[in-house]
Design an enzyme around this catalytic site. Structure first.
Site, mmCIF file in Angstrom:
data_model
loop_
_atom_site.group_PDB
_atom_site.id
_atom_site.type_symbol
_atom_site.label_atom_id
_atom_site.label_comp_id
_atom_site.label_asym_id
_atom_site.label_seq_id
_atom_site.Cartn_x
_atom_site.Cartn_y
_atom_site.Cartn_z
ATOM 1 C CE LYS A 199 42.746 39.477 36.477
ATOM 2 N NZ LYS A 199 42.606 38.034 36.329
ATOM 3 C CD GLU A 210 46.034 37.244 35.689
ATOM 4 O OE1 GLU A 210 46.104 38.487 35.641
ATOM 5 O OE2 GLU A 210 44.949 36.623 35.702
ATOM 6 N N GLY A 247 39.708 33.526 35.975
ATOM 7 C CA GLY A 247 39.409 33.719 34.554
ATOM 8 C C GLY A 247 38.936 32.459 33.850
ATOM 9 C CG ASN A 273 43.377 42.660 38.975
ATOM 10 O OD1 ASN A 273 43.868 43.545 38.269
ATOM 11 N ND2 ASN A 273 43.945 41.474 39.144
ATOM 12 C CD GLU A 304 42.899 36.716 43.142
ATOM 13 O OE1 GLU A 304 41.841 37.265 42.833
ATOM 14 O OE2 GLU A 304 43.970 36.900 42.535
ATOM 15 C CB SER A 346 35.367 32.558 38.251
ATOM 16 O OG SER A 346 36.320 32.291 37.231
ATOM 17 C CG HIS A 391 47.078 38.735 40.275
ATOM 18 N ND1 HIS A 391 47.100 37.890 39.195
ATOM 19 C CD2 HIS A 391 45.774 38.896 40.613
ATOM 20 C CE1 HIS A 391 45.856 37.554 38.898
ATOM 21 N NE2 HIS A 391 45.031 38.156 39.742
HETATM 22 P P1 PGA Z 1 38.619 36.718 37.603
HETATM 23 O O1 PGA Z 1 40.033 37.272 38.138
HETATM 24 O O2 PGA Z 1 37.556 37.311 38.476
HETATM 25 O O3 PGA Z 1 38.540 37.175 36.185
HETATM 26 O O4 PGA Z 1 38.677 35.226 37.735
HETATM 27 C C1 PGA Z 1 40.277 37.405 39.511
HETATM 28 C C2 PGA Z 1 41.675 37.928 39.735
HETATM 29 O O5 PGA Z 1 42.587 37.534 38.996
HETATM 30 O O6 PGA Z 1 41.920 38.742 40.650
#
Ligand code: PGA
Length: 252
Positions: free
Chosen positions: A12, A98, A174, A10, A168, A214, A96
């Protein structure tokens, strides 16, 4: 039935079209060898065409990060499922955290997007996961159950063939904090149990559930070796070709 692992990146809100194309070409080269798991990358809408072109004929599929549920019309700023397909997408992420956190995504709008993605014949990565407060408040299972029931409302069992779920935990995205493989495995098994109860054993056994939050080159193998963890949805580490390669190679 053995499930085939699936690792998705992803990206982003990162990369210009030229940068995205360069990353795609590097991944194409690095991942040309073995093909033991499915792989996709999800650039911004703006970069989908360039990335699809760079990856045409390779083992790496392209996905979007979201879609709108109407097909076309006066919906300023939105992009529809048929448009994503026409631009070269096979997948889309939906729900997601976010989107839920910053863009007012609800279980109901996740469901509308999911039905629209099915209609467009896209494959779906649908995300669920609890916040830190919810985990500390011991309501992880209730939250995941509510998100899952909301997302899958009105779906028939056969439609789950187009679906991958991504667990997740929001507190792990993140942040550098990862759920331990044991914590992740527990929630994955819980999710599979919910799907079994609603859609039957065969659907639940075939359903892929990715872990996200992460995931890095050095923790991927341990996470991905757990029985109910069928791959990863990778954010930050998917922007570094060598790191993403290592995670793909860690998949069973
Ligand atoms: P990250 O994000 O690996 O940077 O923690 C995962 C995601 O949001 O899909």
């Amino acid at each position: 039935m053995a499930r085939r692992s699936f690792v998705a990146g992803n990206w982003k809100m990162n990369k210009t079209p030229a940068e995205a194309r360069a990353l795609a070409l590097e991944l194409r080269q690095r991942l040309a060898g073995s093909a033991k798991c499915d792989v996709a990358v999800c650039p911004t809408y703006l970069c989908i065409a360039a990335v699809a072109e760079a990856l045409r004929g390779s083992r790496i599929a392209v996905g979007a990060q979201n879609l709108y549920w109407m097909k076309s019309g006066a919906y300023t700023g939105e992009v529809s499922g048929p448009m994503l397909v026409a631009a070269g997408c096979q997948y889309t992420i939906i729900g997601h955290s976010e989107r839920r956190q910053y863009f007012a995504e609800t279980d109901e709008t996740v469901n509308k997007r999911l039905l629209a993605a099915l209609d467009a014949k896209l494959q779906i990565i649908c995300c669920v996961g609890e916040t830190k407060d919810e985990r500390l408040g011991n309501v992880t299972e209730q939250v995941v159950k509510r998100q899952l029931e909301g997302a899958l409302a009105g779906l028939k069992a056969e439609q789950l063939a187009a679906l991958t779920l991504a667990y997740e935990p929001v507190w792990a995205i993140g942040t550098g904090l990862t759920a331990t493989p044991q914590q992740a495995q527990e929630v994955h098994a819980f999710i599979r149990g919910l799907v079994r109860a609603k859609f039957g054993a065969a659907v639940a056994e075939a359903l892929r559930i990715q872990y996200g939050g992460s995931v890095k080159a050095d923790n991927a193998k341990d996470l991905l070796s757990r029985p109910d963890i069928d791959g990863a949805l990778v954010g930050g580490a998917s922007l570094v070709a060598g790191d993403f390669e290592a995670i793909v190679k860690a998949a069973k």
